[in-house]
Design a protein around this motif. Structure first.
Motif, PDB file in Angstrom:
ATOM      1  N   ILE A  34       0.867  -1.182   0.000  1.00 33.11           N
ATOM      2  CA  ILE A  34       0.000   0.000   0.000  1.00 33.11           C
ATOM      3  C   ILE A  34       0.899   1.225   0.000  1.00 33.11           C
ATOM      4  CG2 ILE A  34      -1.688   1.350   1.277  1.00 33.11           C
ATOM      5  CD1 ILE A  34      -3.005  -1.203   2.152  1.00 33.11           C
ATOM      6  N   ALA A  35       0.540   2.196  -0.836  1.00 36.73           N
ATOM      7  CA  ALA A  35       1.369   3.378  -0.999  1.00 36.73           C
ATOM      8  C   ALA A  35       0.533   4.642  -0.962  1.00 36.73           C
ATOM      9  CB  ALA A  35       2.112   3.301  -2.336  1.00 36.73           C
ATOM     10  N   TRP A  36       1.211   5.733  -0.682  1.00 39.37           N
ATOM     11  CA  TRP A  36       0.619   7.054  -0.781  1.00 39.37           C
ATOM     12  C   TRP A  36       1.296   7.795  -1.925  1.00 39.37           C
ATOM     13  CZ3 TRP A  36      -3.610   8.659   1.729  1.00 39.37           C
ATOM     14  CH2 TRP A  36      -4.001   7.977   2.899  1.00 39.37           C
ATOM     15  N   PHE A  37       0.463   8.386  -2.772  1.00 37.75           N
ATOM     16  CA  PHE A  37       0.915   9.260  -3.831  1.00 37.75           C
ATOM     17  C   PHE A  37       0.261  10.626  -3.636  1.00 37.75           C
ATOM     18  CE2 PHE A  37       3.099   6.477  -6.853  1.00 37.75           C
ATOM     19  CZ  PHE A  37       2.732   5.221  -6.386  1.00 37.75           C
ATOM     20  N   ARG A  38       0.787  11.626  -4.308  1.00 38.31           N
ATOM     21  CA  ARG A  38       0.147  12.935  -4.255  1.00 38.31           C
ATOM     22  C   ARG A  38       0.295  13.623  -5.603  1.00 38.31           C
ATOM     23  NH1 ARG A  38       4.270  16.163  -0.144  1.00 38.31           N
ATOM     24  NH2 ARG A  38       6.053  16.342  -1.590  1.00 38.31           N
ATOM     25  N   VAL A  48       4.940   9.172  -2.449  1.00 42.25           N
ATOM     26  CA  VAL A  48       5.295   9.754  -1.165  1.00 42.25           C
ATOM     27  C   VAL A  48       5.905   8.700  -0.245  1.00 42.25           C
ATOM     28  CG1 VAL A  48       4.379  10.866   0.891  1.00 42.25           C
ATOM     29  CG2 VAL A  48       3.492  11.491  -1.361  1.00 42.25           C
ATOM     30  N   SER A  49       5.232   7.572  -0.127  1.00 43.04           N
ATOM     31  CA  SER A  49       5.698   6.518   0.756  1.00 43.04           C
ATOM     32  C   SER A  49       4.980   5.226   0.424  1.00 43.04           C
ATOM     33  CB  SER A  49       5.434   6.900   2.217  1.00 43.04           C
ATOM     34  OG  SER A  49       5.916   5.906   3.101  1.00 43.04           O
ATOM     35  N   TYR A  59       9.434   2.704   2.457  1.00 43.69           N
ATOM     36  CA  TYR A  59      10.237   3.667   1.712  1.00 43.69           C
ATOM     37  C   TYR A  59       9.550   5.027   1.754  1.00 43.69           C
ATOM     38  CZ  TYR A  59      12.793  -0.301  -0.178  1.00 43.69           C
ATOM     39  OH  TYR A  59      13.555  -1.434  -0.306  1.00 43.69           O
ATOM     40  N   TYR A  60      10.387   6.063   1.725  1.00 41.16           N
ATOM     41  CA  TYR A  60       9.887   7.446   1.681  1.00 41.16           C
ATOM     42  C   TYR A  60      10.559   8.180   0.539  1.00 41.16           C
ATOM     43  CZ  TYR A  60       8.249   6.638   6.465  1.00 41.16           C
ATOM     44  OH  TYR A  60       7.619   6.138   7.579  1.00 41.16           O
ATOM     45  N   ALA A  61       9.809   9.097  -0.053  1.00 42.41           N
ATOM     46  CA  ALA A  61      10.422  10.020  -0.996  1.00 42.41           C
ATOM     47  C   ALA A  61      11.347  10.956  -0.227  1.00 42.41           C
ATOM     48  CB  ALA A  61       9.341  10.822  -1.707  1.00 42.41           C
ATOM     49  N   ASN A  62      12.407  11.393  -0.873  1.00 38.19           N
ATOM     50  CA  ASN A  62      13.371  12.275  -0.197  1.00 38.19           C
ATOM     51  C   ASN A  62      12.708  13.551   0.308  1.00 38.19           C
ATOM     52  OD1 ASN A  62      15.542  10.554  -0.553  1.00 38.19           O
ATOM     53  ND2 ASN A  62      16.102  11.435  -2.530  1.00 38.19           N
ATOM     54  N   SER A  63      11.692  14.015  -0.413  1.00 36.92           N
ATOM     55  CA  SER A  63      11.038  15.282  -0.060  1.00 36.92           C
ATOM     56  C   SER A  63      10.265  15.212   1.256  1.00 36.92           C
ATOM     57  CB  SER A  63      10.092  15.707  -1.186  1.00 36.92           C
ATOM     58  OG  SER A  63       9.124  14.698  -1.430  1.00 36.92           O
ATOM     59  N   VAL A  64       9.960  13.998   1.716  1.00 34.36           N
ATOM     60  CA  VAL A  64       9.157  13.874   2.943  1.00 34.36           C
ATOM     61  C   VAL A  64       9.900  13.121   4.043  1.00 34.36           C
ATOM     62  CG1 VAL A  64       7.061  13.907   1.561  1.00 34.36           C
ATOM     63  CG2 VAL A  64       7.984  11.708   2.348  1.00 34.36           C
ATOM     64  N   LYS A  65      11.076  12.610   3.737  1.00 34.05           N
ATOM     65  CA  LYS A  65      11.822  11.814   4.709  1.00 34.05           C
ATOM     66  C   LYS A  65      12.115  12.629   5.959  1.00 34.05           C
ATOM     67  CE  LYS A  65      14.393   9.035   2.500  1.00 34.05           C
ATOM     68  NZ  LYS A  65      15.493   8.449   1.701  1.00 34.05           N
ATOM     69  N   GLY A  66      11.840  12.045   7.111  1.00 36.60           N
ATOM     70  CA  GLY A  66      12.055  12.739   8.372  1.00 36.60           C
ATOM     71  C   GLY A  66      10.858  13.545   8.836  1.00 36.60           C
ATOM     72  N   ARG A  67       9.880  13.742   7.968  1.00 41.00           N
ATOM     73  CA  ARG A  67       8.685  14.509   8.331  1.00 41.00           C
ATOM     74  C   ARG A  67       7.425  13.641   8.305  1.00 41.00           C
ATOM     75  NH1 ARG A  67       6.930  18.438   5.116  1.00 41.00           N
ATOM     76  NH2 ARG A  67       7.785  17.543   3.196  1.00 41.00           N
ATOM     77  N   PHE A  68       7.372  12.695   7.404  1.00 43.38           N
ATOM     78  CA  PHE A  68       6.204  11.829   7.251  1.00 43.38           C
ATOM     79  C   PHE A  68       6.522  10.434   7.777  1.00 43.38           C
ATOM     80  CE2 PHE A  68       4.026  14.021   3.344  1.00 43.38           C
ATOM     81  CZ  PHE A  68       4.110  15.239   4.006  1.00 43.38           C
ATOM     82  N   THR A  69       5.499   9.789   8.330  1.00 47.04           N
ATOM     83  CA  THR A  69       5.650   8.420   8.809  1.00 47.04           C
ATOM     84  C   THR A  69       4.473   7.588   8.341  1.00 47.04           C
ATOM     85  OG1 THR A  69       6.801   9.183  10.808  1.00 47.04           O
ATOM     86  CG2 THR A  69       5.921   6.940  10.830  1.00 47.04           C
TER      87      THR A  69
END
Length: 126
Positions: A34-38, A48-49, A59-69
Motif C-alpha cells: 500500500i502506498a501514498w501518492f500525491r 510519497v511513501s 520507503y519514503y520520498a526524499n522530499s518527505v523523509k524525516g517529516r512523514f511516517t
C-alpha cells in the motif's frame, strides 16, 4: 471487490500536522503493498511513501523523509500517513494505492498499482 477509502485531509498552517488514513477492504493478499501518492495542481503524480504488508518494508520520498511516517494496522486493514512539519509544497491531493504484488522497485511507480482511492485534499497555507 477492493475498495480504498482515504480520510484525514484538510487545511493546515505551515509547520502543522495531519494524519491521513487509508481503509482497505476486499484486499487480503499477504504479499501486497500500500502506498501514498500525491498530485499538486499542474504537476505529475508523485510517490510519497509505501509499505509492504507482509514484511513491513517502508520507503519514503526524499522530499518527505524525516517529516512523514507511514504505518499500518493489519487488524483494521488500515494504513496511516502521519505528516508533520508540513510545508506549502506539500499541498496536493493525496491518494492511497494498493496492489497484490510487492517488490522494491514498484514502490513509487504509480502505473504498477491496480487499486486507487478517491483522494483527499491536503492544503498547507498561512
Amino acid at each position: 471487490q477492493v475498495q480504498l477509502v482515504e480520510s484525514g485531509g484538510g487545511l493546515v498552517q505551515p509547520g502543522g500536522s495531519l494524519r491521513l488514513s487509508c481503509a482497505a477492504s476486499g484486499f487480503t493478499s499477504d504479499s501486497s503493498v500500500i502506498a501514498w501518492f500525491r498530485q499538486a495542481p499542474g504537476k505529475e503524480r508523485e510517490g510519497v511513501s509505501c509499505i509492504s504488508i507482509s514484511d513491513g518494508t517502508i520507503y519514503y520520498a526524499n522530499s518527505v523523509k524525516g517529516r512523514f511516517t507511514i504505518s499500518r494496522d493489519n487488524g483494521k486493514s488500515t494504513v496511516y500517513l502521519q505528516m508533520n512539519s508540513l510545508k506549502l509544497e506539500d499541498t496536493a491531493v493525496y491518494y492511497c494505492a494498493a496492489d497484490r504484488i510487492w517488490y522494491t522497485s514498484k514502490c513509487f511507480n504509480d502505473r504498477k498499482y491496480d487499486y486507487w482511492g478517491q483522494g483527499t485534499q491536503v492544503t498547507v497555507s498561512s
